[in-house]
Every structure is written in structure tokens, then in C-alpha cells.
Scaffold this motif. Structure first.
Motif, PDB file in Angstrom:
ATOM      1  N   THR A 174       0.875  -1.353   0.002  1.00  0.00           N
ATOM      2  CA  THR A 174      -0.276  -0.115  -0.015  1.00  0.00           C
ATOM      3  C   THR A 174       0.922   1.398   0.151  1.00  0.00           C
ATOM      4  N   LEU A 175       0.377   2.135  -0.610  1.00  0.00           N
ATOM      5  CA  LEU A 175       0.854   3.676  -0.657  1.00  0.00           C
ATOM      6  C   LEU A 175      -0.409   4.550   0.032  1.00  0.00           C
ATOM      7  N   THR A 176       0.108   5.101   1.197  1.00  0.00           N
ATOM      8  CA  THR A 176      -1.014   6.147   1.606  1.00  0.00           C
ATOM      9  C   THR A 176      -0.345   7.528   1.756  1.00  0.00           C
ATOM     10  N   ALA A 177      -1.076   8.442   1.421  1.00  0.00           N
ATOM     11  CA  ALA A 177      -0.584   9.706   1.403  1.00  0.00           C
ATOM     12  C   ALA A 177      -0.286  10.263   3.049  1.00  0.00           C
ATOM     13  N   SER A 178       0.590  11.129   3.373  1.00  0.00           N
ATOM     14  CA  SER A 178       0.817  11.494   4.700  1.00  0.00           C
ATOM     15  C   SER A 178      -0.378  12.147   5.390  1.00  0.00           C
ATOM     16  N   ASP A 179      -1.415  12.854   4.590  1.00  0.00           N
ATOM     17  CA  ASP A 179      -2.561  13.218   5.408  1.00  0.00           C
ATOM     18  C   ASP A 179      -3.616  12.284   5.608  1.00  0.00           C
ATOM     19  N   GLY A 180      -3.271  10.869   5.042  1.00  0.00           N
ATOM     20  CA  GLY A 180      -4.403   9.919   5.180  1.00  0.00           C
ATOM     21  C   GLY A 180      -5.447   9.924   4.294  1.00  0.00           C
ATOM     22  N   SER A 181      -5.427  10.816   3.406  1.00  0.00           N
ATOM     23  CA  SER A 181      -6.621  11.158   2.465  1.00  0.00           C
ATOM     24  C   SER A 181      -6.891  10.037   1.341  1.00  0.00           C
ATOM     25  N   ARG A 182      -5.660   9.260   0.931  1.00  0.00           N
ATOM     26  CA  ARG A 182      -5.785   8.374  -0.046  1.00  0.00           C
ATOM     27  C   ARG A 182      -5.056   7.208   0.075  1.00  0.00           C
ATOM     28  N   THR A 183      -5.025   6.096  -0.388  1.00  0.00           N
ATOM     29  CA  THR A 183      -4.436   4.826  -0.310  1.00  0.00           C
ATOM     30  C   THR A 183      -4.501   4.174  -1.385  1.00  0.00           C
ATOM     31  N   LEU A 184      -3.414   4.084  -2.170  1.00  0.00           N
ATOM     32  CA  LEU A 184      -3.194   2.969  -3.358  1.00  0.00           C
ATOM     33  C   LEU A 184      -2.835   1.831  -2.988  1.00  0.00           C
ATOM     34  N   THR A 185      -3.462   0.437  -3.519  1.00  0.00           N
ATOM     35  CA  THR A 185      -2.976  -0.688  -3.197  1.00  0.00           C
ATOM     36  C   THR A 185      -2.273  -1.528  -4.500  1.00  0.00           C
ATOM     37  N   PHE A 186      -1.333  -1.959  -4.392  1.00  0.00           N
ATOM     38  CA  PHE A 186      -0.719  -2.705  -5.422  1.00  0.00           C
ATOM     39  C   PHE A 186      -1.248  -4.263  -5.164  1.00  0.00           C
ATOM     40  N   GLU A 187      -1.835  -4.956  -5.944  1.00  0.00           N
ATOM     41  CA  GLU A 187      -2.482  -6.186  -5.989  1.00  0.00           C
ATOM     42  C   GLU A 187      -1.591  -7.133  -6.517  1.00  0.00           C
ATOM     43  N   ASP A 188      -1.189  -8.282  -6.054  1.00  0.00           N
ATOM     44  CA  ASP A 188      -0.265  -9.199  -6.543  1.00  0.00           C
ATOM     45  C   ASP A 188      -0.349 -10.729  -5.799  1.00  0.00           C
ATOM     46  N   PRO A 189      -0.624 -11.573  -6.721  1.00  0.00           N
ATOM     47  CA  PRO A 189      -0.813 -12.767  -5.890  1.00  0.00           C
ATOM     48  C   PRO A 189       0.231 -13.282  -5.013  1.00  0.00           C
ATOM     49  N   LYS A 190       0.176 -13.747  -4.025  1.00  0.00           N
ATOM     50  CA  LYS A 190       1.172 -14.270  -3.048  1.00  0.00           C
ATOM     51  C   LYS A 190       1.845 -15.510  -3.515  1.00  0.00           C
ATOM     52  N   ASN A 191       2.214 -15.699  -4.616  1.00  0.00           N
ATOM     53  CA  ASN A 191       2.456 -17.257  -5.416  1.00  0.00           C
ATOM     54  C   ASN A 191       4.208 -17.231  -5.424  1.00  0.00           C
ATOM     55  N   ARG A 192       4.706 -16.659  -4.212  1.00  0.00           N
ATOM     56  CA  ARG A 192       6.331 -16.706  -4.023  1.00  0.00           C
ATOM     57  C   ARG A 192       7.201 -17.286  -5.161  1.00  0.00           C
ATOM     58  N   TYR A 193       7.515 -18.568  -4.987  1.00  0.00           N
ATOM     59  CA  TYR A 193       9.003 -18.693  -6.052  1.00  0.00           C
ATOM     60  C   TYR A 193       8.197 -18.900  -7.465  1.00  0.00           C
ATOM     61  N   ASP A 194       6.863 -18.996  -7.677  1.00  0.00           N
ATOM     62  CA  ASP A 194       6.402 -19.131  -9.033  1.00  0.00           C
ATOM     63  C   ASP A 194       7.097 -17.953  -9.778  1.00  0.00           C
ATOM     64  N   GLN A 195       7.496 -16.800  -9.349  1.00  0.00           N
ATOM     65  CA  GLN A 195       7.960 -15.490  -9.909  1.00  0.00           C
ATOM     66  C   GLN A 195       9.485 -15.587 -10.193  1.00  0.00           C
ATOM     67  N   LEU A 196      10.120 -16.773  -9.757  1.00  0.00           N
ATOM     68  CA  LEU A 196      11.590 -16.791  -9.948  1.00  0.00           C
ATOM     69  C   LEU A 196      11.903 -16.235 -11.486  1.00  0.00           C
ATOM     70  N   TYR A 197      11.152 -16.870 -12.232  1.00  0.00           N
ATOM     71  CA  TYR A 197      11.215 -16.875 -13.668  1.00  0.00           C
ATOM     72  C   TYR A 197      11.803 -15.395 -14.267  1.00  0.00           C
ATOM     73  N   HIS A 198      11.198 -14.511 -13.439  1.00  0.00           N
ATOM     74  CA  HIS A 198      11.364 -13.006 -14.071  1.00  0.00           C
ATOM     75  C   HIS A 198      12.974 -12.722 -14.142  1.00  0.00           C
TER      76      HIS A 198
END
Ligand SMILES: NC(=O)c1ccc[n+]([C@@H]2O[C@H](COP(=O)([O-])OP(=O)(O)OC[C@H]3O[C@@H](n4cnc5c(N)ncnc54)[C@H](OP(=O)(O)O)[C@@H]3O)[C@@H](O)[C@H]2O)c1
Length: 345
Positions: free
Chosen positions: A274-298
Motif C-alpha cells: 500500500t501507498l498512503t498519503a501522509s495526510d491519510g486522504s488516499r491509499t493506493l494498493t498494489f495487488e499481487d498474488p502471493k505466489n512466492r517462488y513461481d515468480q523466480l522466472y522473471h
């Protein structure tokens, strides 16, 4: 300033990069996950595996349908039909194994940390450069879509002036794990601490001041936990802890004047943030499956792309990033009195 939305990860199509013929040195825990991820996500060819034992190499080769199995690295390196080698042996074997690979004229992808210390890493880098070969550290998190978005946010100044990084990496291991073995450069620093120091260097460059305290593991043969405090050139403080004593959240918080980025544990794995503005007004969320080592190929796709482009330095994980991380860890180890066998006179 907080953007209206998060940047899109700049993903490379696995089919768009050259198909390399890979060999593997060290058919252990991570090598198995590497092969599985490449098989499931890429067209990269794994053509050979080398172990200290021909039987273990043959077992691994049978399990993963790899045509070549060798009980000696040099035998595997004599193959003509081999473009690159993935070194997945314990830390203190990275340098000697990678040296053989470079001398045989093959590109080399080396598990983290690239070598035991900055001196060894610089030597491998120079030798690879002299032979026009790519030598890259398999710091797998750097190649994940999640870290790419993180890099874009940092480059865009989305957090404002970054003043603090707070991160931990504690894991429980059974006593028979190589991490407790002083003859395999045990202790948490190289295994777990690489991710912490690597993130600190990624966010703010090599620290200009390092303060570290350490505590031995039971039996006193290896370090058990280390706490680190860094001051970086941009004024950022990093507060980092790594331990073998127990599991800790493995979370990371990167705090800037304008926004705070929170990577829940394990921060270096695929997963949301998550990335949240310091005044708390907004939060952006990066969604990514927690598929651990499946992503070693990158990491392998990026490596193959570099080879295809004729690059001998990765733009994502250049040797300098590896050297800055290792030289910082060298200083941490100097302060806590940890020297590996290979570093003794
Ligand atoms: N990217 C990641 O997420 C990740 C995760 C875990 C580990 N790693 C890194 O990968 C490397 C290997 O870790 P691992 O957990 O896969 O280790 P591991 O399971 O112990 O495997 C290492 C392999 O290296 C070979 N080896 C060569 N010399 C050895 C020696 N003197 N003692 C023991 N094994 C030796 C062994 O194969 P033979 O006995 O068949 O020769 C062994 O299977 C480490 O540098 C670690 O930091 C990365």
C-alpha cells in the motif's frame, strides 16, 4: 506527490527473449524452484545439471527431464551447447563456481549474494567483463513486477523526500540447516540480510554511515542476529534487523514526507503493498498474488534479454548495486566481528 494510480509493471513477454541453454550448479532447494518456475512460465531450456555427486545430479535430471547430468562442474562446462549457468550452491561456493563458469566462457547468473564479499564480487565482475560475459546476481525480488512498480514510484518521487526505512527479516531454521554451518558462511547476514541491505541500497544508495550490533547463535559458531542502523546520503535512516532465532513479520516500511509505502511480509516476495498519503486522504494498493517462488522466472527472462541485447550489465541489477550491498554488509560484519573461513589469512 501521490499519483492518481500506481504505475503499471513493465513486464517482458517470456516469449520475446532468446531461448538460452542453461546449466545448473548445485541442485538444491532453490535450484528446484528455479527450474519449476522456468518450466511453467518460459521456453528457456535447462540442458544440464552438475552436482558434487553424479547420482544426485542424475536424480535431479530425472525429476526435471534434464538431458545432461554431471558429477563435476568442469565436465558440464565442457559442453558446447551451453549458453549460461545458474550457480545455486551455498554462499562460499559462489565465487569458485562462478569463476569456473566465466573461465569456460559462459554467461553466469549467481544466487544472492553474488559472492562472500565485495572483493570477490568485483573480481568476478572484472573477469566477466574481460571475457565479454554477463555476470548477474540473482536477487530475484529486484525483477518482480512488485519491485518494478516500487522502483517507478521512487524514481517519480511519489513518496516525497524519503526519510525512513524500517524492515526486518527473521526466520526460524532447524539446526541442521546450512545457515548454522560456519563452513558454509552461515548466519543470517548473507541469506536474509541481503534482502534488507539490498532494499536500503535500492531506495537510497550505499549508506554513508553504518552502525551494527550482533549476537551469536547458540553454540557461538555463527552469528544469530544482527541489527543495523544506516544513514544514507539523502538523509534517510534505515533501521534493519535480521535474526535466526524466530520468525518475524519480514515487513518493510518506506516513509517519505508525502506518502508511506508499506510492504507486508515477506516484503521481498510477490504480494501486495500500500501507498498512503501522509495526510491519510488516499491509499493506493498494489495487488499481487502471493505466489512466492513461481515468480523466480522473471530474473531468468531479464538475464536472457540482456544476453540477447548484448548487455554485459543488467540495467535492473548492475554490478554496482551488488557491490554497494556487499560492501555495506562487509562493514556490518567488520563491526560485529564476523569473518568467514575464506577471509582468514
Ligand atoms: N532466491 C531465493 O529466494 C533463495 C532462497 C533460498 C536460497 N537462496 C540462495 O541460494 C543458494 C543455495 O541455497 P539453498 O537453500 O538452495 O541451499 P541447498 O538446498 O543447501 O542447496 C545447495 C546445493 O549446493 C550444492 N553444494 C555444493 N557444495 C556444497 C557444500 N559444500 N555443502 C552443501 N551443499 C553444497 C549441493 O548440491 P550437491 O550436494 O548435489 O552438490 C546443494 O544441494 C544460497 O546462496 C542462498 O542464499 C536463494
Amino acid at each position: 506527490m501521490l499519483p492518481s494510480s500506481l504505475p503499471t509493471p513493465r513486464l517482458r513477454d517470456p516469449d520475446s527473449v532468446p531461448v538460452l541453454r542453461w546449466g545448473i550448479v548445485g541442485p538444491g532447494w532453490i535450484a528446484e524452484r528455479f527450474v519449476k518456475s522456468l518450466r511453467e512460465n518460459t521456453r528457456q531450456q535447462i540442458v544440464a545439471v552438475a552436482s558434487r555427486s553424479r547420482e544426485r545430479a542424475a536424480d535431479f535430471a530425472r525429476t526435471w527431464s534434464i538431458p545432461g547430468a554431471f558429477g563435476d562442474v568442469q565436465e558440464m562446462l565442457a559442453l558446447d551447447r551451453l549458453d549460461a549457468v545458474y550457480v545455486a550452491t551455498p554462499h562460499n561456493h559462489h565465487y569458485p563456481d562462478a569463476l569456473k563458469v566465466i573461465e569456460a566462457g559462459k554467461h553466469v547468473l549467481i544466487e544472492k549474494p553474488l559472492a562472500l564479499n565485495a572483493r570477490e564480487a568485483a573480481d568476478l565482475g572484472e573477469r566477466a567483463r574481460a571475457r565479454n560475459l554477463l555476470c548477474m546476481e540473482a536477487m530475484w525480488c529486484d525483477f518482480l513486477p512488485k519491485y518494478d512498480v516500487l522502483s517507478q514510484l521512487l524514481a517519480d518521487g511519489a513518496l516525497g523526500d524519503v526519510h525512513s526505512l524500517i524492515a526486518d527479516h527473521g526466520e526460524h531454521f532447524t539446526i541442521d540447516h546450512r545457515i548454522f554451518n560456519p563452513d558454509l558462511a552461515g548466519g543470517p547476514m548473507l541469506d536474509l540480510g541481503s534482502y534488507l541491505v539490498g532494499l536500503s541500497v535500492k531506495v537510497a544508495g550505499k549508506p554513508k554511515k553504518v552502525i551494527a550490533i550482533g549476537q551469536p547463535a547458540p553454540g557461538g559458531r555463527v552469528n544469530g542476529q544482527t541489527s543495523m542502523l544506516f544513514e544514507h546520503g539523502n538523509g534517510m535512516h534505515a533501521v534493519l534487523n535480521t535474526t535466526l532465532f524466530s520468525n518475524t513479520p519480514c515487513a518493510a516500511t518506506i516513509a517519505g514526507r508525502d506518502a508511506t509505502l508499506v510492504l507486508p511480509g515477506p516484503f521481498y516476495n510477490p504480494g501486495p503493498f500500500t501507498l498512503t498519503a501522509s495526510d491519510g486522504s488516499r491509499t493506493l494498493t498494489f495487488e499481487d498474488p502471493k505466489n512466492r517462488y513461481d515468480q523466480l522466472y522473471h530474473e531468468a527472462i531479464h538475464f536472457a534479454w540482456c544476453v540477447g541485447e548484448g548487455l554485459r550489465e543488467s540495467p535492473i541489477r548492475p554490478l554496482q548495486a551488488t557491490l554497494d550491498t556487499l560492501s555495506t554488509m562487509d562493514e556490518v560484519r567488520r563491526q560485529i566481528g564476523v569473518r568467514f573461513n575464506e577471509e582468514r589469512d
